[in-house]
Enzyme design. Structure first.
Site, mmCIF file in Angstrom:
data_model
loop_
_atom_site.group_PDB
_atom_site.id
_atom_site.type_symbol
_atom_site.label_atom_id
_atom_site.label_comp_id
_atom_site.label_asym_id
_atom_site.label_seq_id
_atom_site.Cartn_x
_atom_site.Cartn_y
_atom_site.Cartn_z
ATOM 1 N N ASP A 1 19.193 -39.298 -33.167
ATOM 2 C CA ASP A 1 19.288 -38.165 -32.242
ATOM 3 C C ASP A 1 19.246 -38.555 -30.763
ATOM 4 O O ASP A 1 19.773 -37.853 -29.910
ATOM 5 C CB ASP A 1 18.163 -37.154 -32.524
ATOM 6 C CG ASP A 1 16.788 -37.804 -32.521
ATOM 7 O OD1 ASP A 1 16.703 -39.026 -32.288
ATOM 8 O OD2 ASP A 1 15.792 -37.101 -32.776
ATOM 9 N N HIS A 2 18.629 -39.709 -30.455
ATOM 10 C CA HIS A 2 18.453 -40.055 -29.043
ATOM 11 C C HIS A 2 19.659 -40.780 -28.445
ATOM 12 O O HIS A 2 19.815 -40.805 -27.230
ATOM 13 C CB HIS A 2 17.227 -40.945 -28.859
ATOM 14 C CG HIS A 2 15.929 -40.206 -28.913
ATOM 15 N ND1 HIS A 2 15.501 -39.537 -30.027
ATOM 16 C CD2 HIS A 2 14.963 -40.035 -27.987
ATOM 17 C CE1 HIS A 2 14.324 -38.985 -29.778
ATOM 18 N NE2 HIS A 2 13.973 -39.276 -28.545
ATOM 19 N N SER B 1 5.920 -40.752 -23.424
ATOM 20 C CA SER B 1 6.530 -41.207 -24.673
ATOM 21 C C SER B 1 5.655 -42.136 -25.501
ATOM 22 O O SER B 1 4.728 -42.764 -25.010
ATOM 23 C CB SER B 1 7.809 -41.945 -24.306
ATOM 24 O OG SER B 1 8.251 -42.744 -25.354
ATOM 25 N N ARG C 1 7.127 -44.713 -26.851
ATOM 26 C CA ARG C 1 7.936 -45.945 -26.906
ATOM 27 C C ARG C 1 7.072 -47.178 -26.683
ATOM 28 O O ARG C 1 6.475 -47.355 -25.617
ATOM 29 C CB ARG C 1 9.106 -45.879 -25.916
ATOM 30 C CG ARG C 1 8.731 -45.760 -24.459
ATOM 31 C CD ARG C 1 9.946 -45.453 -23.576
ATOM 32 N NE ARG C 1 10.302 -44.037 -23.672
ATOM 33 C CZ ARG C 1 10.735 -43.287 -22.662
ATOM 34 N NH1 ARG C 1 10.902 -43.811 -21.476
ATOM 35 N NH2 ARG C 1 11.017 -42.011 -22.842
ATOM 36 N N ARG D 1 9.645 -32.241 -20.875
ATOM 37 C CA ARG D 1 9.298 -33.187 -19.802
ATOM 38 C C ARG D 1 10.242 -33.044 -18.636
ATOM 39 O O ARG D 1 11.431 -32.825 -18.828
ATOM 40 C CB ARG D 1 9.407 -34.628 -20.314
ATOM 41 C CG ARG D 1 8.441 -34.877 -21.413
ATOM 42 C CD ARG D 1 8.064 -36.329 -21.523
ATOM 43 N NE ARG D 1 6.902 -36.350 -22.392
ATOM 44 C CZ ARG D 1 6.821 -37.059 -23.509
ATOM 45 N NH1 ARG D 1 7.802 -37.860 -23.855
ATOM 46 N NH2 ARG D 1 5.738 -36.991 -24.242
ATOM 47 N N ASP E 1 7.370 -40.926 -32.163
ATOM 48 C CA ASP E 1 7.840 -40.107 -31.058
ATOM 49 C C ASP E 1 6.687 -39.191 -30.686
ATOM 50 O O ASP E 1 6.030 -38.629 -31.567
ATOM 51 C CB ASP E 1 9.057 -39.277 -31.487
ATOM 52 C CG ASP E 1 9.688 -38.604 -30.274
ATOM 53 O OD1 ASP E 1 10.727 -39.084 -29.809
ATOM 54 O OD2 ASP E 1 9.120 -37.608 -29.794
HETATM 55 C C1 MIC Z 1 10.698 -38.656 -25.074
HETATM 56 O O1 MIC Z 1 10.766 -37.442 -25.192
HETATM 57 O O2 MIC Z 1 10.259 -39.231 -24.070
HETATM 58 C C2 MIC Z 1 11.168 -39.501 -26.240
HETATM 59 C C3 MIC Z 1 12.391 -40.193 -25.822
HETATM 60 O O3 MIC Z 1 11.473 -38.691 -27.344
HETATM 61 C C4 MIC Z 1 10.054 -40.476 -26.571
HETATM 62 C C5 MIC Z 1 10.407 -41.490 -27.562
HETATM 63 C C6 MIC Z 1 11.213 -42.616 -27.014
HETATM 64 O O4 MIC Z 1 10.989 -43.058 -25.903
HETATM 65 O O5 MIC Z 1 12.086 -43.094 -27.750
HETATM 66 C C7 MIC Z 1 8.745 -39.830 -26.998
HETATM 67 O O6 MIC Z 1 8.478 -38.709 -26.626
HETATM 68 O O7 MIC Z 1 7.924 -40.481 -27.661
HETATM 69 FE FE1 SF4 Z 2 14.369 -35.751 -27.995
HETATM 70 FE FE2 SF4 Z 2 12.017 -36.440 -26.910
HETATM 71 FE FE3 SF4 Z 2 13.616 -34.625 -25.757
HETATM 72 FE FE4 SF4 Z 2 12.389 -34.041 -27.976
HETATM 73 S S1 SF4 Z 2 11.413 -34.499 -26.027
HETATM 74 S S2 SF4 Z 2 14.500 -33.604 -27.505
HETATM 75 S S3 SF4 Z 2 12.430 -35.966 -29.066
HETATM 76 S S4 SF4 Z 2 14.022 -36.783 -26.048
#
Ligand code: MIC
Ligand code: SF4
Length: 741
Positions: A81-82, A629, A631, A434, A146
């Site tokens: 999805d990312h 995140s 990550r 975010r 995640d």
């Molecule tokens: C996000 O919303 O920041 C992400 C991208 O979903 C991350 C995960 C990632 O960095 O791959 C998260 O929320 O953990």
């Molecule tokens: Fe994707 Fe993270 Fe955004 Fe949710 S908050 S839609 S998991 S990038």
């Protein structure tokens, strides 16, 4: 579950919250049922399930492949999805992503096939929406790579975001460790009405608790107001619990969850839950006298709740819509709204889209024209198919909206926004969670505001951040003054959900013959080499790589967007290390003093030179370092490039664990004022490591350039096991050693 809960209730000698019921019924057998000190004691649990998304699954699975197991020990899933960019529209964008990231998608598909992991193809939808629709269940415990895994709290789970190394442990059959969380009880009374939605509950809570108020805490919602919310609305609230740093959030099982389970083809799960209903919510005594059982209690009256708009640059800057105009003018936020984006894992339910559509419909009905561009990211193919069938997509289409792939898209910076590189000051509103600087489009001057899908729609139509749809009018094409009617949307599709191809691929029964190939010259994937063990001596003579000032989220440490493509290649992604962090000495990003040459250069550039010369270094940070995140790249990159320690005022939970897991030294100032003592040219020693023990502070010595010294204590939260990870050079080295033995 009932028997385990009964045992816990007896041993603790008191009624239990829902969070405790789920935690105690998932306690690992090696841990006695007893009163663990909240916020202090480390406890092992056995989660029921693991979920991973493409951008984090690569690292999680690269680690898992070294654990020497034929299959995952618990049901697990991978979701693509990312890695799908939003540019022109769903079909073309998806086709392009499949070509661009073919190597990574193939890798994930074959690893999943081999090890018994369910695989959701690109275009199937966003991890948390798919999990809610298919896997989440009341009373369950899951972890996911995640931070918004917490979304599954909407179905009464304890669902927690973790780094890939934690997921690797659980998939390898090991228990999972967590500090026994503190408990926040949020009592919801009344009922939402008019423009207020579930999103506004969490936007308000974020304003109250701030981005770090939930750290090491579980938030439990209860009360009549909680019961009145839809299941997906509960999901939205739990989802954004990540924005207050909460370990997770949850709701007791109720009829809304039963309705949702039935609508998503899981009447059997609903029947099971109905059978043990009383165990799937907090005890009545707890909710009658919450102050006695929770560490903190907040009460919110839904009947009087106002819609909120949070931002810019941080999700906890909460402004009620009636005050937004004045706040925006006072602070110089750009008033013109350029784009309204709807979707993300937070707000892409049928109800969300239905409510947004009820606003969008008024554009043509009232002779209006949408001033700002509209963009939609449906949360799953099931949602997309159903909203298309029900005519919702047509409404968006009629007001000029672009529908992107069922994926994260702009929410994670995968947005090819026209002219973003010009870095003009502008405002966007979105229903995501975010809004850190640069997150959506890479432009540091984009002021991003978070709101409900219906408020996003109204602000996009008005094109004005100062517009309050509750009180203000708009002028239509004919010059008449019109008011938008309050939104309405069915919680679930009256005609039921439908989908042709949900995008799921089941794993092979016997995966032993499946080959997983990683090309040695790949730019996207790289097998992991073990990190070196701790050399057994104190760290002396470290150089200060950067003293970061202010907000330093994982987006600042390891940016997403264009860098997502390197998530499976540690060396390549390390070139983004800390490039978004602000250097306290010159207020610039990606510009730090190279102590070998004296020049100012990019952070990874300088650190690579230290690595080549085997000069150890240290990163210093502010409050809530590593917010956001899950990550683990944000922890693996400094480890890979030879940073020895990260010393901050406070950490976000997942990031601190990720650092520990990867064998880094994660330290906090015993006295925050010591942050100010750190000077750019200091040579820094960390002593006490040879007797590294839980609860005993370490010592930092700053050898200043003028010959003077400063010495102070720093704290750590390592337990005995975590100290072993540090000594071994990372937790994976211990698993590896066990596999070999
Ligand atoms: C996000 O919303 O920041 C992400 C991208 O979903 C991350 C995960 C990632 O960095 O791959 C998260 O929320 O953990
Ligand atoms: Fe994707 Fe993270 Fe955004 Fe949710 S908050 S839609 S998991 S990038």
């Amino acid at each position: 579950m009932p028997a385990r809960i009964e045992e816990a209730r007896k041993t603790l000698g008191r009624p239990l919250t829902l969070a405790e019921k789920i935690l105690y019924s998932h306690l690992d057998a090696s841990f006695a049922v007893k009163n663990y000190e909240r916020g202090k004691a480390y406890v092992d649990f056995n989660p029921d399930r693991v979920a991973m998304q493409d951008a984090t699954a690569q690292m999680a699975l690269l680690q898992f492949m070294q654990a020497g197991r034929p299959k995952v020990a618990v049901p697990s899933s991978v979701h693509c999805d990312h890695l799908i960019q939003a540019k022109v529209g769903a079909k073309a964008d998806l086709d392009r992503a499949k070509t661009e990231s073919e190597e990574v998608f193939n890798f994930l598909a074959s690893v999943s096939n081999k090890y018994g992991i369910g695989f959701w193809k690109p275009g199937a939808g966003i991890i948390h929406q798919i999990v809610l629709e298919n896997y989440a269940f009341p009373g369950g415990m899951m972890i996911g790579t995640d931070s918004h895994t917490v979304n599954a709290g909407g179905l009464g789970m304890i669902a927690i975001g973790v780094g890939g190394a934690d997921a690797c442990d659980v998939m390898a059959g090991l228990p999972w460790e967590l500090k026994m969380p503190k408990l926040i009880g949020i009592k919801l009374t009344g009922k939402l009405n008019g423009w207020a939605s579930a999103k506004d509950v969490i936007l308000k809570v974020a304003g109250i608790l701030t981005v770090k108020g939930g750290t090491d805490k579980v938030v439990e919602y209860f009360g009549d107001g909680a019961i009145s919310l839809s299941c997906t609305g509960k999901g939205t609230i739990c989802n954004m619990g990540a924005e207050i740093g909460a370990t997770t959030s949850t709701f007791g099982y109720d009829d809304s969850m039963s309705r949702y389970l039935k609508a998503t083809g899981r009447a059997d799960v609903a029947a099971l839950a109905d059978g043990i209903k009383q165990h799937l919510t907090g005890d009545a005594e707890v909710y009658a006298d919450p102050k006695k059982y929770f560490d903190e209690v907040i009460e919110i009256d839904l009947s009087t709740l106002e819609p909120h708009v949070n931002g810019p640059f941080t999700p906890d800057l909460a402004t009620p819509i009636s005050k937004l105009k004045a706040e925006a003018e006072k602070n110089g936020w750009p008033m013109k709204v350029q784009a309204g984006l709807i979707g993300s894992c937070t707000n892409s339910s049928y109800e969300d889209i239905a409510r947004a559509v009820s606003i969008a419909k008024q554009v043509s009905a009232k002779g209006l024209k949408s001033k700002a561009g509209f963009m939609i990211n449906p949360g799953s193919e099931q949602i997309r198919y159903t909203i298309e069938r029900d005519g919702f997509l047509k409404v968006f289409d009629d007001c000029g909206a672009v529908v992107f792939t069922n994926a994260c898209g702009p929410c994670i910076g995968m947005w090819d926004r026209m002219d973003a590189e010009k870095q003009e000051k502008n405002t966007i509103v979105h229903s995501f969670n975010r809004n850190f600087a640069k997150r959506a489009d890479g432009n540091p001057n984009t002021y991003a505001f978070v709101a409900s899908p219906e408020i996003v729609s109204a602000l996009a139509i008005a094109g004005d951040l100062g517009f309050n749809p509750l009180t203000d009018t708009l002028t239509n094409e004919k010059g008449e003054k019109v008011k938008l009617d309050a939104p309405f949307g069915d919680e679930l599709p009256p005609k039921g959900f439908d989908v042709k191809d949900a995008g799921y691929q089941a794993p092979a029964e016997d995966g032993s013959k499946v080959q997983v190939l990683v090309a040695p010259d790949s730019k996207r994937l790289q097998l992991l080499d073990p990190f070196a063990a701790w050399p057994g001596i104190d760290f002396k003579g470290l150089r200060l790589l950067i003293k970061a000032k202010g907000k330093c989220t994982t987006d600042h440490i390891s940016m997403a967007g264009p860098w997502l493509k390197f998530r499976g290649h540690l060396d390549n992604i390390s070139n983004n290390m800390l490039i978004g962090a602000v250097n306290a000495f010159n207020e610039k990003t990606d510009s730090v003093k190279n102590h070998i040459t004296g020049a100012y250069e990019g952070v990874p550039v300088v650190q690579r030179q230290y690595k080549a010369k085997q000069i150890g270094s240290i990163v210093v940070g502010d409050e809530n370092y590593g917010e956001g995140s899950s990550r683990e790249h944000a922890a693996m990159e400094p480890r890979h490039l030879g940073v020895r320690a990260v010393l901050v005022k406070s950490f976000a939970r997942i990031h601190e664990t990720n650092l520990k897991k990867q064998g880094m030294l994660a330290l906090t100032f015993a006295n925050n004022a010591d942050y100010d003592k750190i000077q750019e040219d200091d040579v820094i020693d960390i002593t006490g490591l040879t007797s590294f023990t839980p609860g005993t502070p370490l010592t930092i010595t700053l050898n200043h350039a003028n010959g003077s010294k400063d010495e102070f204590k720093v704290n750590h939260s390592y337990n005995a096991q975590q100290i072993e990870w540090f000594k071994a050079g990372g937790a994976l080295n211990i698993i590896r050693a066990n596999v070999k033995a």
